[in-house]
Design an enzyme around this catalytic site. Sequence first.
Site, mmCIF file in Angstrom:
data_model
loop_
_atom_site.group_PDB
_atom_site.id
_atom_site.type_symbol
_atom_site.label_atom_id
_atom_site.label_comp_id
_atom_site.label_asym_id
_atom_site.label_seq_id
_atom_site.Cartn_x
_atom_site.Cartn_y
_atom_site.Cartn_z
ATOM 1 N N VAL A 37 10.941 4.019 12.923
ATOM 2 C CA VAL A 37 11.380 5.035 14.513
ATOM 3 C C VAL A 37 13.114 4.098 13.691
ATOM 4 O O VAL A 37 13.753 3.612 13.903
ATOM 5 C CB VAL A 37 11.188 4.483 15.876
ATOM 6 C CG1 VAL A 37 12.576 5.257 16.902
ATOM 7 C CG2 VAL A 37 10.177 4.957 16.481
ATOM 8 N N LEU B 136 0.996 -0.925 -0.573
ATOM 9 C CA LEU B 136 0.103 0.681 0.433
ATOM 10 C C LEU B 136 1.159 1.120 -0.238
ATOM 11 O O LEU B 136 1.556 1.240 0.908
ATOM 12 C CB LEU B 136 -1.045 -0.093 1.513
ATOM 13 C CG LEU B 136 -1.845 -1.391 2.003
ATOM 14 C CD1 LEU B 136 -2.761 -1.259 2.866
ATOM 15 C CD2 LEU B 136 -2.752 -1.798 0.509
ATOM 16 N N GLY B 137 0.832 1.954 -0.937
ATOM 17 C CA GLY B 137 1.441 2.566 -1.380
ATOM 18 C C GLY B 137 2.985 3.005 -1.802
ATOM 19 O O GLY B 137 3.400 2.023 -1.794
ATOM 20 N N CYS B 138 2.860 3.829 -2.705
ATOM 21 C CA CYS B 138 4.918 3.321 -3.674
ATOM 22 C C CYS B 138 5.196 4.716 -4.182
ATOM 23 O O CYS B 138 5.565 5.081 -4.980
ATOM 24 C CB CYS B 138 4.106 2.942 -5.146
ATOM 25 S SG CYS B 138 5.697 1.581 -5.684
ATOM 26 N N GLY B 139 5.942 5.071 -2.765
ATOM 27 C CA GLY B 139 6.800 6.033 -2.895
ATOM 28 C C GLY B 139 8.301 6.544 -2.962
ATOM 29 O O GLY B 139 8.515 5.111 -3.258
ATOM 30 N N VAL B 140 8.557 6.976 -1.706
ATOM 31 C CA VAL B 140 10.308 6.771 -1.583
ATOM 32 C C VAL B 140 9.998 5.864 -0.992
ATOM 33 O O VAL B 140 11.487 4.726 -1.153
ATOM 34 C CB VAL B 140 10.419 8.225 -0.331
ATOM 35 C CG1 VAL B 140 12.063 8.002 0.029
ATOM 36 C CG2 VAL B 140 10.208 9.585 -0.873
ATOM 37 N N VAL B 141 9.939 4.879 -0.084
ATOM 38 C CA VAL B 141 9.273 4.187 0.949
ATOM 39 C C VAL B 141 9.264 2.889 0.015
ATOM 40 O O VAL B 141 10.044 1.937 -0.640
ATOM 41 C CB VAL B 141 9.675 3.617 2.430
ATOM 42 C CG1 VAL B 141 9.786 2.266 3.244
ATOM 43 C CG2 VAL B 141 9.376 5.276 2.732
ATOM 44 N N LYS C 136 7.181 8.696 17.446
ATOM 45 C CA LYS C 136 8.954 8.232 17.865
ATOM 46 C C LYS C 136 8.606 8.370 19.126
ATOM 47 O O LYS C 136 9.201 6.971 20.046
ATOM 48 C CB LYS C 136 9.718 8.243 17.086
ATOM 49 C CG LYS C 136 9.741 8.432 15.523
ATOM 50 C CD LYS C 136 11.056 8.413 14.520
ATOM 51 C CE LYS C 136 10.475 8.772 13.307
ATOM 52 N NZ LYS C 136 11.484 10.006 12.234
ATOM 53 N N GLY D 135 15.117 8.005 4.668
ATOM 54 C CA GLY D 135 15.629 7.641 2.809
ATOM 55 C C GLY D 135 14.758 6.325 2.465
ATOM 56 O O GLY D 135 14.908 5.522 3.327
HETATM 57 N N1 LIG Z 1 10.753 8.727 4.001
HETATM 58 C C1 LIG Z 1 11.427 8.223 4.956
HETATM 59 O O1 LIG Z 1 12.429 8.425 5.226
HETATM 60 C C2 LIG Z 1 10.231 7.432 5.841
HETATM 61 C C3 LIG Z 1 9.127 7.194 6.075
HETATM 62 N N2 LIG Z 1 8.315 6.475 7.289
HETATM 63 C C4 LIG Z 1 7.212 6.342 6.306
HETATM 64 O O2 LIG Z 1 6.805 5.803 5.853
HETATM 65 C C5 LIG Z 1 5.442 6.026 5.298
HETATM 66 C C6 LIG Z 1 6.163 5.902 3.424
HETATM 67 O O3 LIG Z 1 6.595 7.638 3.529
HETATM 68 P P1 LIG Z 1 7.592 7.712 2.389
HETATM 69 O O4 LIG Z 1 7.310 6.743 1.272
HETATM 70 O O5 LIG Z 1 8.671 8.392 2.262
HETATM 71 O O6 LIG Z 1 6.214 8.882 1.499
HETATM 72 P P2 LIG Z 1 5.433 9.443 0.170
HETATM 73 O O7 LIG Z 1 4.835 10.286 0.383
HETATM 74 O O8 LIG Z 1 6.725 9.284 -0.143
HETATM 75 O O9 LIG Z 1 4.689 7.377 -0.122
HETATM 76 C C7 LIG Z 1 3.702 7.766 0.075
HETATM 77 C C8 LIG Z 1 3.090 7.411 -0.815
HETATM 78 O O10 LIG Z 1 1.493 6.681 -0.803
HETATM 79 C C9 LIG Z 1 0.406 7.236 -2.111
HETATM 80 N N3 LIG Z 1 -0.708 7.459 -1.361
HETATM 81 C C10 LIG Z 1 -1.028 8.371 -0.495
HETATM 82 N N4 LIG Z 1 -2.943 7.460 -0.315
HETATM 83 C C11 LIG Z 1 -2.914 7.033 -0.882
HETATM 84 C C12 LIG Z 1 -3.863 5.441 -1.097
HETATM 85 N N5 LIG Z 1 -5.426 6.110 -0.602
HETATM 86 N N6 LIG Z 1 -3.549 4.584 -1.501
HETATM 87 C C13 LIG Z 1 -2.667 3.965 -2.420
HETATM 88 N N7 LIG Z 1 -1.345 5.391 -1.864
HETATM 89 C C14 LIG Z 1 -1.642 6.610 -1.180
HETATM 90 C C15 LIG Z 1 1.139 8.091 -2.105
HETATM 91 O O11 LIG Z 1 0.264 8.517 -3.658
HETATM 92 C C16 LIG Z 1 2.665 8.647 -1.636
HETATM 93 O O12 LIG Z 1 3.589 7.137 -3.274
HETATM 94 C C17 LIG Z 1 5.243 6.896 6.051
HETATM 95 O O13 LIG Z 1 4.409 6.662 7.242
HETATM 96 C C18 LIG Z 1 6.551 7.612 6.489
HETATM 97 O O14 LIG Z 1 6.091 8.467 7.619
HETATM 98 C C19 LIG Z 1 9.586 5.742 7.909
HETATM 99 C C20 LIG Z 1 11.268 6.073 8.372
HETATM 100 C C21 LIG Z 1 11.175 6.635 7.117
HETATM 101 N N1 LIG Z 2 10.855 12.104 7.897
HETATM 102 C C1 LIG Z 2 11.260 11.539 8.948
HETATM 103 C C2 LIG Z 2 11.994 10.166 8.090
HETATM 104 C C3 LIG Z 2 12.092 8.553 9.033
HETATM 105 O O1 LIG Z 2 10.968 9.048 9.814
HETATM 106 C C4 LIG Z 2 12.625 11.598 9.415
HETATM 107 O O2 LIG Z 2 12.851 12.831 8.825
HETATM 108 O O3 LIG Z 2 13.513 11.875 9.703
HETATM 109 NA NA NA Z 3 13.471 1.417 13.155
#
Ligand SMILES: NC(=O)C1=CN([C@@H]2O[C@H](COP(=O)(O)OP(=O)(O)OC[C@H]3O[C@@H](n4cnc5c(N)ncnc54)[C@H](O)[C@@H]3O)[C@@H](O)[C@H]2O)C=CC1
Ligand SMILES: N[C@@H](CC=O)C(=O)O
Ligand code: NA
Length: 442
Positions: free
Chosen positions: A143, A20-25, A216, A315
């Site tokens: 976290v 579910l979700g295909c963004g950065v992570v 966190k 990241g």
């Molecule tokens: N980026 C990071 O370094 C870290 C992120 N996280 C957590 O991981 C999770 C994802 O973060 P990112 O990938 O950075 O965010 P992101 O914003 O890059 O990716 C989220 C994706 O979910 C999609 N999305 C939104 N609503 C949706 C829906 N209803 N159905 C399907 N897809 C949907 C968005 O279009 C987006 O591509 C968040 O909970 C964030 O707090 C945790 C640790 C580190």
């Molecule tokens: N936005 C968060 C992403 C990881 O949890 C951060 O900057 O630490």
């Molecule tokens: Na961790």
Amino acid sequence: MVEQSAEPPKPDRPLKVALLGCGVVGSEVVRLLVEHQADFAARVGAPLELAGIAVRRGGRHRDVPVDPALFTTDAHALVRRTDIDLVVEVIGGIEPARSLILAALDNGASVVTANKALLAEDGATLFAAAEKRGTDLYYEASVGGAIPLIRPLRESLAGDRVRRVLGIVNGTTNFVLDRMDTEGTSFAEALEEAQELGYAEADPTADVEGFDAAAKAAILASLAFHTRVLASDVHREGITQVSSVDVESARAMGCVVKLLAIAELAADGTGVGVRVHPAMIPREHPLASVRGAYNAVFVESAAAGQLMFYGAGAGGSPTASAVLGDLVTVARNRVQGVRGAAASTYAQLEVHPMGETPTRYHISLDVYDRAGVLASVANAFSRHGVSIQTVRQEGRGADAQLVVVTHQAPDRALTATVEELEDLDSVREVTSVMRVEGLGDR
Ligand SMILES: NC(=O)C1=CN([C@@H]2O[C@H](COP(=O)(O)OP(=O)(O)OC[C@H]3O[C@@H](n4cnc5c(N)ncnc54)[C@H](O)[C@@H]3O)[C@@H](O)[C@H]2O)C=CC1
Ligand SMILES: N[C@@H](CC=O)C(=O)O
Ligand code: NA
């Protein structure tokens, strides 16, 4: 005679994964799942097959190495499919993430999430749903990104008594403060860079105002003290008020400014204090050398003493590492027909207000350089029962600068002192106020 095998029975089909979700992570999770397919099959005892990827909007080109037919905009239908075994939630935020995770658990799937905001707001509902259905809910990525923190606290330290957890748990703010300190980069420029590198939350206010670190801190405190702590229980201050004057004041004192998350057991053991705020720490302190988007967390416990966890805190790729670690674990549990360890909240400790927490302050004041100034300033501290550790005075023409570092006092006494200093006739301006950590207990 038929020989009994000690091996658990192999499932007769691959385990199906819904993402579910295909963004950065999410995109890094896909890349690693595809790249290490054969290894994961061997580690789990069954292949992990990506069965669907829920995205917000269809039709966009995605740089992920999978059949485009796997993408769907109907996340709810995906998690309700009867053939789905494992669900990875990396959408973020409260809704629709919560309903999707609940639907997945209700459907009997094991769930892996990186969603600290949701866990710290309504983790109880999710854990209860997992318990009811007898499935796993894992969240190592929530976290400290790649750093193993959840499992050590939940499992490795389950036989110890944790007293304090202190660290840097937000990569974005650490990156920004580090750039401001070492390169003189502006706050806005450094934040933009952190966003480009995929460290920041979708709304970076969550990072810079300390909401992400508070979530966190709540998760870490809950695990460390076997108590339910919510993000709203955490005293929270972000870094938007940290000025270049603060950074310079810290430097002049041989310190660096970091956004810290601190969770500690009260001295009498009856409650916990959980807080997130910027603080000056001495440059020789191990947390001072945590650069860029790295995170580091100290855990102090009765028997183990001090432990330090360090690594990439944000990241796509580091976070995906933690997600996949969980995915392999919950998949193994499924293959073996077991459930992993769940967190306990039996202690039900009270969360103490920030005002009662012992802290120490660094205060810089511009004062009129005349007789009696030092005495009037010292009186303000003494009226609130705050003891001064050091005071430095520098002449500046008709004015002077005073830099005071206090001993520990209840935070409310320190804030009251600062308010009184602001009103003193002898004080032209309070130019910098910041808590100090890492100078010892007093
Ligand atoms: N980026 C990071 O370094 C870290 C992120 N996280 C957590 O991981 C999770 C994802 O973060 P990112 O990938 O950075 O965010 P992101 O914003 O890059 O990716 C989220 C994706 O979910 C999609 N999305 C939104 N609503 C949706 C829906 N209803 N159905 C399907 N897809 C949907 C968005 O279009 C987006 O591509 C968040 O909970 C964030 O707090 C945790 C640790 C580190
Ligand atoms: N936005 C968060 C992403 C990881 O949890 C951060 O900057 O630490
Ligand atoms: Na961790």
